[in-house]
Motif scaffolding. Structure first.
Motif: not given
Lengths: 492, 492
Positions: A167-169, A200, A204, A207, A211, A351, A353-359
């Motif tokens: 899905g969308d992160p 979550s 989260y 973190s 960043k 966006r 910096e393309r931060l890694p996301l994790d829904a």
């Protein structure tokens, strides 16, 4: 007290049976799955259940007793001792992931549990009277089991074709749109779905914000306050300064903080509300410094008297407030779901910096979207607000009845816990110890936040009582037991 | 192609209707919720649905076309163009959270989509023929909908009393015990429940390991390889060195890496298997340097011929291997659940340093425990292994049939994607562009890993094809369309 045991013994395991049994019981005690005061099954019962000899069971039980995880009561059996030890040493008023953190702390420090057992003689265990005023618990019986089950079922059917894809992160779009609506209506939060990040939990959120706020060197936070968030910043190499919670709007100006983490609607743990003037002062500070205010609205849904307090975010005219909300209080901490509302500037940064996301689970997000859209959420909130309001009133009435002038309650009328100042020369540690001996778990602010030396030794001790997870009968019993336990040390 | 639209128009919103509609469509296109080639609802249909005039709808549609998110086909309607643009510029073979990362990348770079639209003339859209060989998709129709729904239901009933409390942040004990059993039986992994950490994806694993391996300055990884994990290390200030995947066991000795991230069972993306000799060499290196090997066993469940390959962890005699597994491939990427198996030394460190942990939904963990314990998991794996084996064989047969000697397939017999070397002077970018024009999405290794200059310009181009998410008919169509699209550039 109903306890659910789950053992898994494996013939093909490398470990002997007694070790398997010991390790599983120990871990369940550590993690709190086996609560304080619960009775372990009898040797005979386990023997019958697993169809094994009694020797491994007795050996495992002896190990648990020797290491202080359980205590044997003649003709009654074995009782779990998990919560008492951290309580006497290092407990913290637990909300959100503070409890997570505590589990780590416990696991770490209980590597030599005998030491603590020696230092603190074990109080008598009275399982029938255990009352735990832990603030992080909510009422499990209020969980909308049937409606949630149906929401999950409908979500799976409706989205069956999407189960093969990520899905969308940032979180499902429709879910974010639904949360934006809800926040606007209930908390005055102004935002679009683009600004919402589904997460979550507070770890989260921390973190992600560490960043996003990489040009912030110093984070200010409340003292006393909720520790896990600033702790995460400190672990990440940031400076953290703790400012007295009641003076934070004044003192923040003298600091060199680039961001501040606060709980304005119901300060954690004191329960005070940031005044309108202080809210404006905080915003002015943020505007003048280009600083960020991180508003943790952890129990903003619960207000039992007076007007609801709008969020700080709703007053922000310049995009300096980051808002954090959670489903842990109003729904269930078992779902592990919260959300962060970012100002547009941070959305752009996230966006670019393309931060890694994790829904979290898409299935849960779809289910919660349905649950909210079908109106279940508002009905649920209304129902548990009433339920917790009754518990809140009951707690205050009992304290008045049993303690009268010996105790002063503050931080009430909102949230899921209160602050009680006890008129005594004894310390809060002494109060906690006496309460524990009577089978009642109460909490002070030790280990709550870093620089917490602000409360002088001469001040009357402060105790925090959470009520959401207790039945009304337990609240009655708990306060009565506290009064008995503290009878000898209250001021005349 | 069935597309699920979900719009939310709000009368009380501050934004005009056309903007709300535009923003929501754009976000759904960006996030991939509206897949490439899907037809947008007609103006008339939306008009009827929302009971609004057609002006805002037409305005929103014109904006989408102007910005390159959709293309208008006379007498057919509007079609989504999302995937094509990143495909032509920056796509990556997506597995696990690479897709998460890509969504960020897309969101970031599409802020000026016109630029790309100008640069790359839009190919004709043939929605009926869209075939996406993306590696991260699995077969949604293989999801055990009925059994999972029942597992969730039973979990909610069984654990109703625990819904008011936080769980073990490391993961539910019984779930970890169940996973330990499963890993021992299916992958030879030797571990106890204490060593398992339940997480929500590769980002979570990376964030935990960055903290646990704080004395590791340099992480080695495979080139080409799966980027998100080493990317997270680099963002956290670590040195990352990329070693040629096929020579990693030899070259790691000359490096000063303190840890290495590898995919030994089915190298990502080449599909090669680390030989037994190289496995021993890797372990010897780790033993001699006290280094750690991070084994990402992302699709270890899928092996279609020959003997199953045991995990590297199963060969480790000294606690130097960290094992990562996931439910995204064998179950569903929508669940967002994976696990990390730590050596005892790191378990101790995790506890003594009180690292903040954050397990996913307890409800999902309880449900998956039941699902596995009742034998559904093994039956499910057996079933989808057969299903994916058939798709795998079909793909290989079609490539042989249509391409013969023009294409060489490697990295097959395992996993959910293959590597195809095409005999042509054209570049992989050119192959991707021609495929896209024919309505087929294929992927190369650009943007896959940092130092990916290793494949010289003179080498034959390499393309990656994932097959798990496609129906057999789509596989047939896709390969036929590729043969037609590439007819002019294949070597004689």
């Amino acid at each position: 007290m109903i306890v659910i045991f789950s053992f898994h013994l494996h013939d093909n395991s490398h470990a002997p049976l007694y070790q398997q049994l010991y390790a599983q019981l120990r871990d369940q005690i550590r993690s709190g799955s086996l609560p304080y005061g619960s009775r372990l099954p009898s040797v005979r019962a386990l023997q019958a259940h697993f169809n094994i000899s009694k020797t491994p069971i007795e050996t495992a039980y002896q190990m648990l007793v020797a290491e202080g995880y359980a205590v044997s009561r003649p003709r009654s059996g074995l009782f779990v001792l998990n919560e008492l030890q951290p309580l006497l040493r290092e407990d913290v008023l637990l909300t959100e992931e503070a409890e997570s953190r505590m589990s780590n702390i416990r696991s770490g420090t209980q590597s030599n549990p005998l030491r603590h057992a020696d230092r603190n003689p074990l109080p008598p265990v009275q399982p029938s009277q255990i009352v735990d005023f832990r603030a992080s618990r909510v009422d499990a019986s209020a969980f909308p089991l049937r409606l949630w089950r149906r929401s999950v079922q409908e979500a799976l059917e409706q989205h069956a074709l999407e189960l093969g894809a990520y899905g969308d992160p940032q979180g499902e779009y429709a879910f974010r749109a639904t949360i934006a609506d809800y926040l606007r209506q209930s908390r005055g939060v102004q935002c679009g779905p683009d600004q919402i990040v589904i997460g979550s939990g507070i770890r989260y959120a921390a973190s992600l914000l560490v960043k996003l706020l990489h040009n912030v060197d110093t984070l200010a936070c409340e003292d006393p306050g909720f520790a896990p968030f600033p702790d995460y910043f400190r672990r990440s190499g940031k400076q953290v300064i703790a400012l007295p919670a009641e003076q934070i709007a004044a003192q923040i100006r003298q600091s060199d903080a680039g961001a501040v983490y606060i709980t304005p609607s119901h300060q954690f743990p004191t329960g005070s509300v940031l005044s309108y003037g202080d809210r404006e002062r905080m915003l002015q500070w943020a505007y003048s410094r280009n600083a960020y205010i991180i508003e943790d609205d952890y129990d903003g849904e619960f207000r039992y008297s007076g007007k609801p307090i709008p969020s700080l975010q709703s007053l922000d005219r310049s995009g300096r407030v980051i808002y954090i909300g959670t489903f842990s209080k109003a729904f269930s901490p078992a779902l592990r779901m919260n959300y962060i509302v970012l100002p547009q500037e941070l959305v752009s940064r996230m966006r670019s910096e393309r931060l890694p996301l994790d829904a979290p689970s898409r299935i849960d997000q779809w289910a919660m979207t349905r649950f909210i859209e079908q109106g279940h959420w508002f009905r649920h909130i209304r129902r548990i607000r009433g339920l917790y309001g009754k518990k809140h009133d009951r707690l205050l009435a009992r304290i008045q009845e049993y303690f009268g002038d010996h105790a002063a309650v503050t931080g009430h009328s909102a949230g899921l816990h209160i602050q009680v100042t006890v008129r005594t020369n004894a310390s809060s540690r002494e109060l906690i110890r006496l309460a524990a001996e009577a089978g009642v778990a109460v909490y002070d602010d030790s280990n709550m936040l870093v620089g917490s030396d602000s409360i002088g030794a001469n001040d009357a001790p402060v105790i925090y009582l959470g009520f959401a997870g207790l039945m009304e009968k337990q609240i009655d019993d708990g306060i009565r037991l506290l009064r008995e336990a503290w009878a000898g040390i209250l001021d005349e």
